[in-house]
Design a protein around this motif. Structure first.
Motif: not given
Lengths: 484, 484
Positions: A202-203, A206, A313-314, A317-318, A320-322, A361, A364-365, B81, B88-89, B273
Motif C-alpha cells: 500500500i503506497a 510511491s 505530496a505523493e 494523492s495516494n 485519495s482512494r480511501f 495538498a 501541490l496547490s 486530483n 476510483p483513485k 485546483d
C-alpha cells in the motif's frame, strides 16, 4: 529453536528435526503469549498459518522445497495478502480483507514456501517513526517496553527482536526499516528503489517506498531478500535486471574496502554515546582491513525538508482512494456526497495522516507547486548527485542510523518536527534511491545502537557482505532482548 | 451579429480502440453488465499500480503522424486530483506539461458546392489519459450507483487552436477529426456510446479586435447537431450579454438538447485546483524513432495523400478530391467504383458517388456503408453511360431500379426494361420527321427565332422514343432538318 538463524532453521527442516507445522506452532504460541505486551501483531490467523505450514511440509516431503520453505515469518501489514485483513495501521482499512496478494507476498508464499505468521503493526500508512500513529495502538520495544520500537515498521521490528518471528518484512520510505532495526537491535535492509516490487504494497510515497527484509543478521536478510526481489511487470517502476543471489558475497574479505564517512553525519545532532558506538564499529572495520575516507554530502541538511514536501505530496494523492465509496471505512451518518467524504476521511484517518495529506495538498496547490514541490525535486536531484560524487571516493558510506536510541512512548508524539528528525540520517538514502542497511553496533544504557551502511545503486550484495563480515567479528547482533 | 467575430476552439475526447484499458488488463468492450469489466487496478484497491498499455501509445503516435505533428520523444503522465465517486483513485492519470503529440493541423472543407472553402485548423496538442466510470442516478432508491466498466478506458484528448470562426467551421472540424480517427483506425467514432465527444470553447469579439473575448466552455457535446446548436445559442447569448452591458465571465456550461440552451455548470471561481504533478507510479513515456517508424509503416494512405493522388491520378478537381476523401467509407466506395469503371471514367464516377448516390443516401437517411447499390453495380452503370448504351437520364432510372433491387446489374435492368438507347440514325430520323410533321406550330415559332421551341421539339422526340433516343443524335438531326 526460536533463536536460530534462517539457515539453521532451513537445515533443521531439511533434516526433519522439526516440521514446519511444529515450528509455526512454536512461534504462534509465543505470539499468543507475548503479543498482548508488545502489540507487534495486529492480525494473527492460526488456521491460515498452519495450512501454509502443512503445505510447506508437503513440499519438503516431496523434495520440491526451496531454501526457506516452511520457515515462518511476519509480514508488515502494508502488504496485501489474499484473504487476510490488511489494515496499513489505519481505521480506514480496519475491515479491509484483501482479495489479492502483493507480488512480494505471492513470491514468498507461492514460490519460496514461507509461512506467514500474521500481519504486524505499523504507523498508520507508514507515517511515523515510533509506531505510535497506529490505529491499533503503539508497539512496545522488547528491550524496554516503556519505549518505542521505532517506525514505521515497528511491529515487524518488535516481533523479530522478541523472537515472535525469525524474520519479517518491512518497508522503508524515509527510514522505516533501518530506524526500527537500529532501535530493536536488528539487521534491516532497504534495497535500491525498483528492486522489490511495490505491487500490492500500500503506497505511502510511491517514488520513495521500498520493501525489504528485517532479521537478526545480514545472512538472514540476504536469504529473505532473495525471496522478495525480481522484475514485476505489474509495477512500472520495477527494474528488469538479472536475478542475483544476495548471499553470494557474504564471506568476501573486506581488505581494501573504502569506507566513506560523510562529515555531515558526524557533526552535531547525534547523541554522543550513539556516536561513540558508531565510531567503535568503524574502528572494528579498520581492523578488518577497511580504510576510511572523509566524504561530503553537502546537501544532506536539506533532505528532511525536501522529504517532507515530496512524501506528503505523493501521499496526499495516494490516499485519495480511501474515500468511503468502494471499500474501507465509511462514516455512518452523512447528509450528502461531500459530507460523506469529509466525515469518512475525518473519522477514518489519524492526526499524523491528516497532517501529511494537508501538507501534501498545500505543496501541490496552484501557486505553491513551483516554490515547494518543484524546488524539493531539485533538491532531491542535488542530494542524489552528492552521493554520486561521494561514491567516487569510497565503496560504502557509514554513519549512525538514528541520532538516538529508542525513546520513551509519548516522548516525541506531541512534537512532529522532533519526530521527523529521527530520520535525519536515513531520508537522503530514499531520496537518492540507494540501498541502505542498519546493523547492530553496540548499546547505550542497555538500548541498541544501529550502524547505517549506504551502498551504491544495486550494491545490496556488497552491503550484506560488509555487514556479515562485521557480524562474524562482533556479537552485538546476537544479543537478545530479555523478554519472556 | 455581423460586427461580431466568433472564435471557437475544440477539445475532443476520442476513445481509443484498444482491447484492454490504458493502465490495466480489463476489457474495454461497451455494454457489459455494470462493474464486470473492472479489475483490481480499475477499482483502485489499496496497493495496485498502473501499467501503460502500449497499444494506446501506438494510437497516439498514429494520430500524431496523421496530422503532421511532433510525436514527443518523452512525455509525462500526471495526476489530476479531484474527488468523485466514479473516479476510483481520487485522481485521473492524464498528461499535463509534456503531452505525447504536439502541434499538427487538419485541412477541412467547409460548406458544399460553390460555397465550399478550405480551411486549415491547427492543433495545439493531443494527450493520453484514462476515462472515468459512470454514476447512475436512477433506480437505486435515492442512492447513486457506480459503474466502473468505463473507468480506465484510454482516451486521446485532442486540443485545437482557437482557429474556427463559425459553428459551421466547428462542425466541419469535428467531422473531419471524426473521419480521421476512424480512417486511421484508432477510434470507432461511435458518438452515441460516447466514443467521440467534444467540448467547445466559445468567445466573441468585435470584428477587427486582436485579443480574444472571454470564453465559456460547453462540455460534452456528443453529436454534430448539438455542437452546432450549442455554439449558435452560446454565441447569441454572449452577444446579448455584451449588448446589454454585461461582461462575459469565464465559465463551464452544459448544453441542454431539450431546450436548445446552454446553462452554467461552474464559474472560474469554482474551478477545481487539480494539483497536477507527475505520476510517480509511471515512468516518463519515451518513444524511440524505431517505434515511430514501425507505426508509420503500419499507417494506411492518409486522406491528404489520397486527395493529392485523386487529383494527379484521376484529374479530379480539388473540391471533388476533398469531398471523396472526407471519410474512409466514401473514399473506399469511390476507389472500388473507379477501379471497375476505369480511370477514364473517374470524373463520372466522382459525380455519381458525390451527387447521385450521396443524394439518394441522404434521402433515405442511410450511410454509404449501407448503400443498396454497390460500387460494382454503380461502376457497371457508369460503363453503360460511357459506351452510349444509355443516356444520363435513363441512367438515373436504372440507378433507381438498382436501388430498389429490381436487378442484379445495370445490364440486367437495361435489358429487362428495354432501356437501351436508340442510336440507329434511321430510326431516330423517322421519329424526328414524325414530330416535325405533328408540331407545325413549334416549327413556326422556332423559325421565328424562339429558341425555346427547339427544346419542346427535342422533348417531343424523346417522348416518342420513350427517352431512349441518343440525345446528341436527336439534337443534331433536328437542327439539320429545321435548318434545311
Amino acid at each position: 529453536m526460536i533463536n536460530r538463524s534462517l539457515k539453521q532453521l532451513s537445515q533443521a527442516l531439511a533434516a526433519r528435526e522439526i516440521s514446519s507445522l511444529e515450528l509455526t506452532t512454536l512461534f504462534l504460541d509465543r505470539i499468543d503469549r507475548l503479543n498482548p505486551t508488545l502489540n507487534a501483531f495486529v492480525t494473527v490467523d492460526r488456521e491460515k498459518s498452519l495450512k501454509m505450514a502443512s503445505a510447506a511440509d508437503a513440499r519438503i516431503a516431496a523434495g520440491t522445497a526451496g531454501p526457506l520453505t516452511g520457515i515462518p515469518i511476519a509480514q508488515k501489514d502494508i502488504f496485501c495478502a489474499e484473504g487476510w485483513t490488511t489494515t496499513c495501521g489505519s481505521k480506514m482499512l480496519a475491515n479491509f480483507v484483501s482479495p489479492y496478494d502483493a507480488t512480494v507476498i505471492q513470491k514468498m508464499h507461492a514460490e519460496a514456501g514461507l509461512v506467514s505468521l500474521g500481519k504486524t503493526n505499523m504507523d498508520e500508512f507508514a507515517m511515523g517513526s515510533s509506531n505510535e500513529t497506529s490505529f491499533f495502538g503503539p508497539v512496545r520495544n522488547p528491550w524496554d517496553t516503556s519505549r518505542v520500537p521505532g517506525g514505521s515498521s515497528g511491529g515487524s521490528a518488535a516481533a523479530v527482536a522478541a523472537r515472535l518471528a525469525p524474520a519479517a518484512t518491512g518497508t522503508d520510505t524515509g527510514g522505516s526499516i533501518r530506524q526500527p532495526a537500529a532501535l530493536c537491535n536488528l539487521t534491516g535492509l532497504k534495497p535500491t528503489y525498483g528492486v522489490v516490487s511495490r505491487y500490492g504494497m500500500i503506497a505511502f510515497a510511491s517514488s520513495l517506498d521500498q520493501g525489504g527484509p528485517m532479521a537478526a543478521s545480514a545472512e538472514d536478510c540476504a536469504l529473505l531478500l532473495n525471496t522478495m526481489v525480481g522484475f514485476d511487470e505489474r509495477d512500472s517502476t520495477s527494474l528488469d535486471r538479472p536475478v542475483e543471489d544476495y548471499a553470494r558475497d557474504l564471506d568476501k574479505p573486506l581488505n581494501g574496502l573504502r569506507i566513506g564517512l560523510p562529515k555531515e553525519f558526524f557533526g552535531e545532532g547525534c547523541d554522543a554515546e550513539v556516536m561513540a558506538a558508531v565510531r567503535a564499529a568503524i574502528a572494528e572495520y579498520e581492523k578488518l582491513g577497511a580504510t576510511t575516507v572523509e566524504v561530503s554530502l553537502p546537501n544532506s541538511h536539506l533532505s528532511v525538508p525536501a522529504y517532507y514536501v515530496i512524501a506528503p505530496a505523493e501521499a496526499s494523492s495516494n490516499l485519495s482512494r480511501f474515500d468511503g465509496v468502494r471499500y474501507g471505512f465509511r462514516a455512518e451518518d452523512y447528509a450528502n456526497l461531500d459530507d460523506m467524504y469529509m466525515k469518512s476521511r475525518a473519522q477514518g484517518f489519524g492526526a499524523e495522516v491528516k497532517r501529511r495529506i494537508m501538507i501534501g495538498a498545500y505543496v501541490l496547490s496552484h501557486g505553491y507547486y513551483d516554490a515547494y514541490y518543484l524546488q524539493a525535486q531539485r533538491i532531491r536531484r542535488l542530494i542524489a548527485d552528492d552521493f554520486v560524487e561521494a561514491f567516487k571516493h569510497c565503496d560504502v558510506i557509514m554513519g549512525p542510523t538514528s541520532p538516538t536510541t529508542a525513546f520513551k512512548l509519548g516522548e516525541k508524539a506531541a512534537d512532529p518536527v522532533q519526530m521527523y528528525l529521527s530520520d535525519i540520517y536515513t531520508i537522503a538514502v530514499n531520496l537518492a534511491g540507494l540501498p541502505g542497511m542498519s546493523v547492530p553496533c553496540g548499546f547505550v544504557g542497555g538500548l541498541p545502537v544501529g550502524l547505517q551502511l549506504i551502498g551504491n545503486y544495486f550494491a545490496e550484495a556488497q552491503l550484506l557482505n560488509v555487514a556479515h563480515r562485521y557480524q562474524q567479528a562482533t556479537d552485538w547482533h546476537q544479543r537478545r532482548a530479555a523478554i519472556e | 451579429m455581423n460586427q461580431w467575430e466568433v472564435v471557437i476552439g475544440i477539445e475532443t475526447h476520442a476513445q481509443l480502440a484498444t482491447v484492454s484499458k490504458i493502465f490495466s488488463g480489463a476489457s474495454t468492450a461497451f455494454g457489459a453488465e455494470p462493474n464486470t469489466q473492472a479489475c483490481a487496478v480499475d477499482l483502485a484497491l489499496p496497493g495496485v499500480l498502473p501499467v501503460l498499455n502500449k497499444k494506446a501509445v501506438d494510437c497516439a503516435i498514429r494520430f500524431g503522424l496523421a496530422i503532421g505533428a511532433e510525436v514527443a520523444k518523452k512525455s509525462v503522465f500526471a495526476r489530476k486530483n479531484y474527488f468523485y465517486p466514479d473516479l476510483p483513485k481520487g485522481y485521473q492519470i492524464s498528461q499535463m506539461d509534456l503531452p505525447v503529440v504536439v502541434g499538427g493541423q487538419i485541412l477541412l472543407q467547409v460548406g458544399q458546392g460553390d460555397k465550399a472553402y478550405e480551411k486549415v485548423v491547427r492543433l495545439t496538442r493531443a494527450h493520453l489519459e484514462e476515462d472515468a466510470g459512470k454514476s447512475l442516478h436512477e433506480d437505486f432508491h435515492g442512492k447513486s450507483g457506480i459503474d466502473l466498466n468505463r473507468a480506465g478506458t484510454p482516451l486521446l484528448e485532442i486540443v485545437s487552436e482557437p482557429d474556427m470562426r463559425s459553428s459551421d467551421e466547428a462542425v466541419a472540424y469535428a467531422k473531419a477529426l471524426h473521419a480521421l480517427v476512424q480512417w486511421i483506425g484508432i477510434c470507432d467514432g461511435n458518438m452515441q456510446e460516447g466514443s467521440f465527444r467534444c467540448d467547445a470553447n466559445v468567445s466573441v469579439r468585435p470584428r477587427g479586435q486582436a485579443e480574444f473575448g472571454t470564453r465559456r466552455e460547453i462540455k460534452n457535446l456528443n453529436s454534430f447537431r448539438f455542437l452546432k446548436e450549442a455554439i449558435d445559442f452560446e454565441v447569441q447569448w454572449q452577444i446579448n450579454e455584451i449588448d446589454e452591458g454585461r461582461k462575459i465571465q469565464q465559465a463551464t456550461v452544459l448544453f441542454d438538447p431539450d431546450t436548445g440552451e446552454t446553462r452554467m455548470m461552474r464559474s472560474k471561481e469554482d474551478a477545481h485546483d487539480y494539483r497536477y504533478f507527475p505520476d510517480p507510479d509511471l515512468l516518463p513515456l519515451v518513444i524511440s524513432s524505431d517505434w515511430i517508424a514501425r507505426v508509420q509503416s503500419e499507417l494506411p494512405e492518409l486522406p491528404g495523400q489520397m486527395r493529392e493522388r485523386f487529383i494527379s491520378e484521376f484529374g479530379l478537381s480539388n473540391y471533388d478530391a476533398t469531398t471523396l476523401t472526407a471519410n474512409s467509407e466514401i473514399a473506399a466506395f469511390f476507389q472500388l467504383t473507379v477501379g471497375i469503371a476505369g480511370k477514364q471514367n473517374a470524373k463520372p464516377c466522382a459525380n455519381w458517388v458525390m451527387v447521385d448516390l450521396a443524394g439518394r443516401l441522404n434521402k433515405d437517411g442511410k450511410e454509404i456503408a449501407e448503400s443498396p447499390v454497390s460500387a460494382a453495380q454503380l461502376a457497371g452503370l457508369i460503363l453503360r453511360i460511357a459506351d452510349n448504351t444509355i443516356s444520363n437520364n435513363i441512367a438515373k432510372k436504372v440507378f433507381e431500379a438498382l436501388w430498389n433491387g429490381e436487378g442484379a446489374t445495370a445490364d440486367e435492368i437495361i435489358d429487362k426494361q428495354g432501356l437501351k438507347q436508340i442510336t440507329d440514325s434511321g430510326a431516330i430520323e423517322s421519329l424526328v420527321d414524325e414530330v416535325l410533321a405533328a408540331n407545325p406550330a413549334n416549327v413556326a415559332e422556332f423559325r421565328a427565332g424562339k429558341e425555346k421551341a427547339f427544346n419542346a421539339l427535342v422533348g417531343q422526340v424523346m417522348k416518342a422514343a420513350k427517352g431512349k433516343a441518343n440525345p446528341q443524335q436527336v439534337n443534331d438531326l433536328l437542327k439539320k432538318k429545321l435548318a434545311g
